[in-house]
Structures are given as structure tokens and as C-alpha cells.
Design a protein around this motif. Structure first.
Motif, mmCIF file in Angstrom:
data_model
loop_
_atom_site.group_PDB
_atom_site.id
_atom_site.type_symbol
_atom_site.label_atom_id
_atom_site.label_comp_id
_atom_site.label_asym_id
_atom_site.label_seq_id
_atom_site.Cartn_x
_atom_site.Cartn_y
_atom_site.Cartn_z
ATOM 1 N N ILE A 1 0.856 -1.187 0.000
ATOM 2 C CA ILE A 1 0.000 0.000 0.000
ATOM 3 C C ILE A 1 0.891 1.236 0.000
ATOM 4 O O ILE A 1 1.815 1.332 0.811
ATOM 5 N N MET A 2 0.635 2.132 -0.917
ATOM 6 C CA MET A 2 1.344 3.418 -0.873
ATOM 7 C C MET A 2 0.542 4.338 0.023
ATOM 8 O O MET A 2 -0.661 4.496 -0.177
ATOM 9 N N MET A 3 1.185 4.920 1.008
ATOM 10 C CA MET A 3 0.468 5.823 1.894
ATOM 11 C C MET A 3 1.184 7.172 1.926
ATOM 12 O O MET A 3 2.371 7.240 2.232
ATOM 13 N N ASP A 4 0.454 8.202 1.566
ATOM 14 C CA ASP A 4 1.050 9.541 1.500
ATOM 15 C C ASP A 4 0.071 10.556 2.052
ATOM 16 O O ASP A 4 -1.124 10.288 2.147
ATOM 17 N N GLY A 5 0.584 11.736 2.345
ATOM 18 C CA GLY A 5 -0.287 12.839 2.756
ATOM 19 C C GLY A 5 -1.206 13.214 1.600
ATOM 20 O O GLY A 5 -0.896 12.947 0.434
ATOM 21 N N SER A 6 -2.342 13.843 1.938
ATOM 22 C CA SER A 6 -3.326 14.077 0.880
ATOM 23 C C SER A 6 -2.876 15.137 -0.126
ATOM 24 O O SER A 6 -3.526 15.335 -1.145
ATOM 25 N N ASP A 7 -1.745 15.811 0.130
ATOM 26 C CA ASP A 7 -1.226 16.716 -0.906
ATOM 27 C C ASP A 7 -0.700 15.923 -2.105
ATOM 28 O O ASP A 7 -0.419 16.494 -3.155
ATOM 29 N N TRP A 8 -0.543 14.600 -1.931
ATOM 30 C CA TRP A 8 -0.134 13.743 -3.062
ATOM 31 C C TRP A 8 -1.341 13.252 -3.857
ATOM 32 O O TRP A 8 -1.187 12.541 -4.841
ATOM 33 N N GLY A 9 -2.538 13.598 -3.386
ATOM 34 C CA GLY A 9 -3.741 13.121 -4.057
ATOM 35 C C GLY A 9 -4.168 14.061 -5.174
ATOM 36 O O GLY A 9 -3.381 14.888 -5.647
ATOM 37 N N GLY A 10 -5.395 13.956 -5.596
ATOM 38 C CA GLY A 10 -5.966 14.888 -6.575
ATOM 39 C C GLY A 10 -5.209 14.933 -7.885
ATOM 40 O O GLY A 10 -4.851 13.901 -8.459
ATOM 41 N N THR A 11 -4.941 16.151 -8.342
ATOM 42 C CA THR A 11 -4.346 16.334 -9.674
ATOM 43 C C THR A 11 -2.990 15.644 -9.791
ATOM 44 O O THR A 11 -2.687 15.023 -10.804
ATOM 45 N N TRP A 12 -2.171 15.774 -8.725
ATOM 46 C CA TRP A 12 -0.833 15.139 -8.781
ATOM 47 C C TRP A 12 -0.968 13.646 -9.058
ATOM 48 O O TRP A 12 -0.342 13.096 -9.964
ATOM 49 N N SER A 13 -1.803 12.994 -8.244
ATOM 50 C CA SER A 13 -1.952 11.545 -8.377
ATOM 51 C C SER A 13 -2.473 11.180 -9.770
ATOM 52 O O SER A 13 -1.994 10.239 -10.416
ATOM 53 N N ASN A 14 -3.444 11.960 -10.232
ATOM 54 C CA ASN A 14 -4.057 11.661 -11.528
ATOM 55 C C ASN A 14 -3.072 11.842 -12.685
ATOM 56 O O ASN A 14 -2.925 10.968 -13.543
ATOM 57 N N ARG A 15 -2.374 12.982 -12.669
ATOM 58 C CA ARG A 15 -1.473 13.302 -13.795
ATOM 59 C C ARG A 15 -0.164 12.522 -13.713
ATOM 60 O O ARG A 15 0.214 11.816 -14.645
ATOM 61 N N ILE A 16 0.536 12.689 -12.579
ATOM 62 C CA ILE A 16 1.895 12.141 -12.475
ATOM 63 C C ILE A 16 1.857 10.618 -12.347
ATOM 64 O O ILE A 16 2.522 9.892 -13.089
ATOM 65 N N HIS A 17 1.041 10.150 -11.398
ATOM 66 C CA HIS A 17 1.079 8.725 -11.058
ATOM 67 C C HIS A 17 0.264 7.886 -12.048
ATOM 68 O O HIS A 17 0.813 7.011 -12.722
ATOM 69 N N CYS A 18 -1.033 8.192 -12.150
ATOM 70 C CA CYS A 18 -1.915 7.342 -12.967
ATOM 71 C C CYS A 18 -1.595 7.486 -14.461
ATOM 72 O O CYS A 18 -1.434 6.484 -15.161
ATOM 73 N N GLU A 19 -1.492 8.725 -14.928
ATOM 74 C CA GLU A 19 -1.220 8.913 -16.353
ATOM 75 C C GLU A 19 0.163 8.370 -16.706
ATOM 76 O O GLU A 19 0.348 7.753 -17.761
ATOM 77 N N GLY A 20 1.128 8.596 -15.815
ATOM 78 C CA GLY A 20 2.487 8.081 -16.034
ATOM 79 C C GLY A 20 2.478 6.564 -16.152
ATOM 80 O O GLY A 20 3.093 5.983 -17.059
ATOM 81 N N LEU A 21 1.750 5.893 -15.232
ATOM 82 C CA LEU A 21 1.704 4.424 -15.275
ATOM 83 C C LEU A 21 1.024 3.925 -16.552
ATOM 84 O O LEU A 21 1.443 2.924 -17.144
ATOM 85 N N LEU A 22 -0.017 4.651 -16.982
ATOM 86 C CA LEU A 22 -0.679 4.261 -18.245
ATOM 87 C C LEU A 22 0.306 4.333 -19.416
ATOM 88 O O LEU A 22 0.365 3.437 -20.249
ATOM 89 N N HIS A 23 1.120 5.396 -19.431
ATOM 90 C CA HIS A 23 2.110 5.548 -20.507
ATOM 91 C C HIS A 23 3.204 4.483 -20.433
ATOM 92 O O HIS A 23 3.870 4.204 -21.420
ATOM 93 N N LEU A 24 3.386 3.907 -19.232
ATOM 94 C CA LEU A 24 4.358 2.812 -19.118
ATOM 95 C C LEU A 24 3.715 1.469 -19.459
ATOM 96 O O LEU A 24 4.339 0.424 -19.316
ATOM 97 N N GLY A 25 2.455 1.509 -19.864
ATOM 98 C CA GLY A 25 1.770 0.282 -20.276
ATOM 99 C C GLY A 25 1.215 -0.533 -19.135
ATOM 100 O O GLY A 25 0.884 -1.707 -19.298
ATOM 101 N N GLU A 26 1.107 0.070 -17.927
ATOM 102 C CA GLU A 26 0.611 -0.681 -16.769
ATOM 103 C C GLU A 26 -0.905 -0.879 -16.876
ATOM 104 O O GLU A 26 -1.629 0.027 -17.292
ATOM 105 N N GLN A 27 -1.356 -2.067 -16.455
ATOM 106 C CA GLN A 27 -2.778 -2.392 -16.515
ATOM 107 C C GLN A 27 -3.480 -2.117 -15.188
ATOM 108 O O GLN A 27 -4.697 -2.090 -15.114
ATOM 109 N N GLU A 28 -2.672 -2.004 -14.118
ATOM 110 C CA GLU A 28 -3.276 -1.830 -12.790
ATOM 111 C C GLU A 28 -2.655 -0.659 -12.058
ATOM 112 O O GLU A 28 -1.510 -0.287 -12.344
#
Ligand SMILES: [Zn+2]
Length: 270
Positions: A154-181
């Protein structure tokens, strides 16, 4: 800007990172005792030499322009840093970094120290230290978690890591790396100052805005002196209350709120 890591800054033969970690270890041991849950610590050195981190970084470099634009749209540079083997200094902006791909598809990273000249590292060699900025670290954490399916991570971070950051940096980045999950990720309450801004360690380090607040909340040593174990026990019960009632967990709290909760302990060690 030239920088040095805390692990390379020594005072009386102890690195700054070792000195700072001793407080974290004390706190983690306290939580271990309270929760009966063991802990182990992986340092950034362990993280950066992980074979899957290097593999993820290799894939990111294969698509440099796309990831540079996603992660650092201000300068379109991927902030990967290597340090001079003699003085350990590195260029934080990564502007002096050269990335060379050889005929086998392997990457060599080259940089320059004003005092000691050219140096280079091989991305495939885990003995060569490679540092990356927060955006890349966040994305690569998700990448290695997806490759470690034998344990629940489980990744656990303060909520300043949520929202736009999580969506753009983390989720979109993982999609571009071809991740399915996407990794399981939980965001904790954030502690705010009077203005609603995150209670920030960088502002504290600059010693500017927090001069008028309860110093026990600025400094762990002062916290222990003032409230001793009763203070830690109070923090533990506050956190348990948040977890026991999730609507309290998905909320932020001001430093004034803690002042009120700690009123009952005021004066105990004065
Ligand atoms: Zn140097």
C-alpha cells in the motif's frame, strides 16, 4: 544549482541522514510497541538500486520527450541526477546531464563537475548511484509495486499527493508505461497552518512562518521534553480515532486544532 544529499553531509563522522533517521526510528519503535506490528526500513539507496526501478527508468528514457512533458512541463527535462564520485555534488536541475544510448540499447548517463571534470554512470549497474526527482520517484514506486505481487503493498502519502498530482503524475504516467493496474494508495489527513497551507517542513527549515506557534509542534525533541510519552499516547489515540471513523480520516486538520487537543497536557513538564 549544485547540491549534496543528506547522506553525504557529515558532522562529527555522522551523516545528516543518520542523525535525522534516529528520531524516525525512535517514533517507529514507539508505534511498533503500540500496534504489535514489525517494521523494516528501506532507504533511498535501496530503492534506486532496485532492478525494477532501473528497468522502469530505462522505459521512461525510451520515451523521454513524452515523460519530460508530463512530469516537468516547466523545462521539459527529466530530473535524473548523478553525483561526482569525488565530491558527491550533483546538478539539481539535471541540465548538464547527457544521456547516451549505446548500440545494445543500454543507457549511459554523463555529467560534469567543475572541480573534478567529466564522470559517468551506467544505468544497468546497480553500484552506480542514480537519483531522480519527486515526480519520477512517485511514478517508479507504482511501477515496482506492480512487479511485487507476492505481498500486499500500500502506498500511503499525505493528501497533498492526491488529486491532480496523483491523476497526472502517477496514474497517467503508469498508463504511458503500459501498466494495466494501479497500486493501492491511501492518502492521510494533512496538517495545515492558520492559512490553510500544508504545515511545511521546508518553511520550517527557512525558520520563517512558524515562529509564533507552539514549538513542540516544530521540533520533536521539544515535543518529547514538553509532553513526553503522554504526548505520543495522545497522538496515537487521535490517529486511532481517525482510522476508526473514516470520515475523520479523509479530512485535514489545522495546527490550532492540535493546540486545543494538547491543552490538557500543558504545563506537565514545565
Ligand atoms: Zn566533484
Amino acid at each position: 544549482m549544485l547540491c549534496k544529499s543528506l547522506c553525504d553531509l557529515y558532522e562529527n563522522d555522522i551523516s545528516r541522514s543518520e542523525k535525522n533517521m534516529s528520531f524516525f526510528i525512535e517514533i517507529l519503535n514507539y508505534f511498533k510497541k503500540k500496534s504489535n506490528i514489525e517494521f523494516s526500513i528501506r532507504t533511498y539507496k535501496d530503492f534506486q538500486e532496485n532492478i525494477n526501478i532501473r528497468k522502469g527508468l530505462h522505459e521512461i528514457l525510451n520515451n523521454y520527450d513524452l515523460f519530460a512533458k508530463l512530469l516537468n512541463p516547466i523545462d521539459n527535462i527529466l530530473h535524473i541526477r548523478i553525483k561526482c564520485p569525488v565530491c558527491n555534488e550533483y546538478d539539481k536541475s539535471s541540465k548538464s546531464l547527457q544521456i547516451i544510448k549505446d548500440q545494445n540499447g543500454n543507457y549511459m548517463l554523463k555529467s560534469f563537475c567543475n572541480k573534478h571534470g567529466d564522470y559517468s554512470v551506467n544505468l544497468n549497474d546497480k553500484n552506480d548511484y542514480v537519483d531522480v526527482n519527486t515526480q519520477l520517484r512517485d511514478l517508479l514506486k507504482g511501477y515496482i509495486i506492480n512487479r511485487n505481487q507476492n505481498v500486499l503493498t500500500i502506498m500511503m502519502d499525505g493528501s497533498d499527493w492526491g488529486g491532480t498530482w496523483s491523476n497526472r503524475i502517477h496514474c497517467e504516467g503508469l498508463l504511458h508505461l503500459g501498466e494495466q493496474e494501479l497500486p493501492l494508495r491511501i492518502f492521510t489527513p494533512m496538517i495545515l497552518d492558520w492559512s490553510g497551507a500544508k504545515f511545511s517542513k521546508s518553511l520550517y527549515m527557512k525558520n520563517k512562518d512558524y515562529e509564533n506557534i507552539n514549538n513542540a509542534f516544530n521540533d520533536y525533541t521539544e515535543f518529547k521534553r514538553k509532553y513526553s510519552d503522554a504526548g505520543m499516547n495522545l497522538l496515537w489515540s487521535i490517529a486511532c480515532d481517525w482510522v476508526g471513523d473514516p470520515k475523520k480520516f479523509y479530512r485535514n486538520y489545522t495546527i490550532e486544532y492540535f493546540n486545543i487537543l494538547f491543552e490538557s497536557l500543558e504545563g506537565m513538564n514545565e
